[in-house]
Design a protein around this motif. Structure first.
Motif, PDB file in Angstrom:
ATOM      1  N   ARG A   1       0.932  -1.143  -0.069  1.00 25.34           N
ATOM      2  CA  ARG A   1       0.105   0.085  -0.131  1.00 25.34           C
ATOM      3  C   ARG A   1       0.976   1.286  -0.033  1.00 25.34           C
ATOM      4  NH1 ARG A   1      -5.591  -0.695   1.032  1.00 25.34           N
ATOM      5  NH2 ARG A   1      -5.617   1.367   0.415  1.00 25.34           N
ATOM      6  N   HIS A   2       2.172   1.035   0.011  1.00 25.07           N
ATOM      7  CA  HIS A   2       3.126   2.053  -0.154  1.00 25.07           C
ATOM      8  C   HIS A   2       2.713   3.309   1.163  1.00 25.07           C
ATOM      9  CE1 HIS A   2       4.477   0.708  -3.857  1.00 25.07           C
ATOM     10  NE2 HIS A   2       3.207   0.675  -4.045  1.00 25.07           N
ATOM     11  N   CYS A   3       2.374   2.831   2.299  1.00 25.66           N
ATOM     12  CA  CYS A   3       2.059   3.677   3.318  1.00 25.66           C
ATOM     13  C   CYS A   3       3.125   3.879   4.642  1.00 25.66           C
ATOM     14  CB  CYS A   3       0.904   3.203   4.212  1.00 25.66           C
ATOM     15  SG  CYS A   3       1.059   1.570   4.807  1.00 25.66           S
ATOM     16  N   ILE A   4       4.615   3.513   4.192  1.00 20.17           N
ATOM     17  CA  ILE A   4       5.623   3.819   5.051  1.00 20.17           C
ATOM     18  C   ILE A   4       6.531   4.828   4.504  1.00 20.17           C
ATOM     19  CG2 ILE A   4       7.587   2.816   6.157  1.00 20.17           C
ATOM     20  CD1 ILE A   4       6.492  -0.025   5.824  1.00 20.17           C
ATOM     21  N   ARG A   5       6.870   5.946   5.163  1.00 20.24           N
ATOM     22  CA  ARG A   5       7.539   6.890   4.870  1.00 20.24           C
ATOM     23  C   ARG A   5       8.863   6.938   5.684  1.00 20.24           C
ATOM     24  NH1 ARG A   5       4.609   6.418   1.204  1.00 20.24           N
ATOM     25  NH2 ARG A   5       2.960   7.855   0.578  1.00 20.24           N
ATOM     26  N   ILE A   6      10.111   7.199   5.070  1.00 23.76           N
ATOM     27  CA  ILE A   6      11.338   7.561   5.866  1.00 23.76           C
ATOM     28  C   ILE A   6      11.838   8.564   5.516  1.00 23.76           C
ATOM     29  CG2 ILE A   6      13.835   6.588   6.040  1.00 23.76           C
ATOM     30  CD1 ILE A   6      12.791   3.966   5.068  1.00 23.76           C
ATOM     31  N   ARG A   7      12.298   9.261   6.627  1.00 16.96           N
ATOM     32  CA  ARG A   7      12.946  10.850   6.561  1.00 16.96           C
ATOM     33  C   ARG A   7      14.430  10.432   7.051  1.00 16.96           C
ATOM     34  NH1 ARG A   7      10.122  16.028   8.604  1.00 16.96           N
ATOM     35  NH2 ARG A   7       9.461  15.949   6.502  1.00 16.96           N
ATOM     36  N   ASP A   8      15.316  10.836   6.210  1.00 15.51           N
ATOM     37  CA  ASP A   8      16.771  10.834   6.763  1.00 15.51           C
ATOM     38  C   ASP A   8      16.945  12.221   7.223  1.00 15.51           C
ATOM     39  OD1 ASP A   8      19.505  10.757   7.035  1.00 15.51           O
ATOM     40  OD2 ASP A   8      19.690   9.896   4.955  1.00 15.51           O
TER      41      ASP A   8
END
Length: 77
Positions: free
Chosen positions: A56-63
């Protein structure tokens, strides 16, 4: 690096948990969540896999590591 899960989009398949159980868990309602806000460095690779394979492409990562500009880069695979 920080991780965010859009629980409204999550279908509860558990793919993220199977790929990175150090960071992700399933809540009692069956949807995924993160156990922690800041991802340990030794779990970053598995966390990237969870982002890549989430149906579902519901995970986001912030570097949040320092770089030119504001030092923040968003990743959406």
């Amino acid at each position: 690096m920080r991780v965010y899960v859009d629980i409204d989009s999550c279908e509860g398949c558990g793919m993220c948990v199977s790929l990175c159980e150090e960071v992700f868990c399933l809540a009692p309602d069956g949807r995924a969540g993160s156990k922690m806000f800041n991802v340990p460095q030794d779990s970053e690779g598995d966390c990237f896999l969870a982002v890549q394979f989430c149906p579902r492409h519901c995970i986001r990562i912030r570097d949040i590591r320092k770089s030119k500009g504001n030092g923040i880069q968003n990743f959406e695979l």
